[in-house]
Design a protein around this motif. Sequence first.
Motif: not given
Length: 288
Positions: A1-16
Amino acid sequence: MPAQPHVEAYFDPATFTVSYVVHDPATLQAAIIDPVLDFSSRNARTSTKSADKLLGYVHTKGLKLKWLLETHAHADHLSASHYLRDRTGAPVVIGAHITDVQKVFTSLFEAEDVAADGSQFDRLVNDGDTLPLGEFEIRVLHTPGHTPACVTYLIGDAAFVGDTLFMPDYGTARSDFPGGSAEVLYRSIRKILALPGDTRMFVGHDYLPEGRHDFRWETSVAEQNAGNVHINKGVSKGEFVAMRRARDAQLEAPLLILPSLQVNIRAGALPPPTANGHVYLRLPVNSI
């Protein structure tokens, strides 16, 4: 199995809240985790601005969206899963114990249109279930305690834990919601922290603790075991349960708990309009 998926994060400051787009670099198959539907409590207006950012990233990168994954029925933000499903056709996934949550809140809100059987979602998952994502598998860990329906999604070396754990300097989820349990939460956290130490951990929220000035959402199992302020390796079950109960007793209800749960037990859909064509969210008085 591959080790690392790519992860992109989006932070919503209104609700943390942190939403994630995770994908397999080889096949470009992707999943969105815990998307936010923007909501103004001042005038009860919704917006898809946050969700459209996720879609924009998916389209820009040429990703093939396969799943919309909910870690639980959130009490602090409205889910955008219904909107994203309408736009993309991707199925909405949640833990099978969402039915326990629905039974409580369909009664509270007199949500007669909601069958408490999870049918509003496309896929209900249990501990040990797997979903395909290109060359990866999405493995489901049932991790209740915060709510009965909480699950962790393990994709390659990345664990998406929802609200069960926060960054090590902030601690752990509350356990005083209906169906929550500090004892059960302790067991769930120990289950997560038994994963390999180099497992990347992505949390569902970040609230700035005193002394920190930047928002963060990625940590590791090793970092949590070494230094989580609530439940590092040196903390016993009894100590954790006593701390959690005392802390929960001091917490206010989340600002958006009433609108959020009405929408989130419907997989992100708003209640149906009434005869006058308007959609209403109910505010049961003195009920929580």
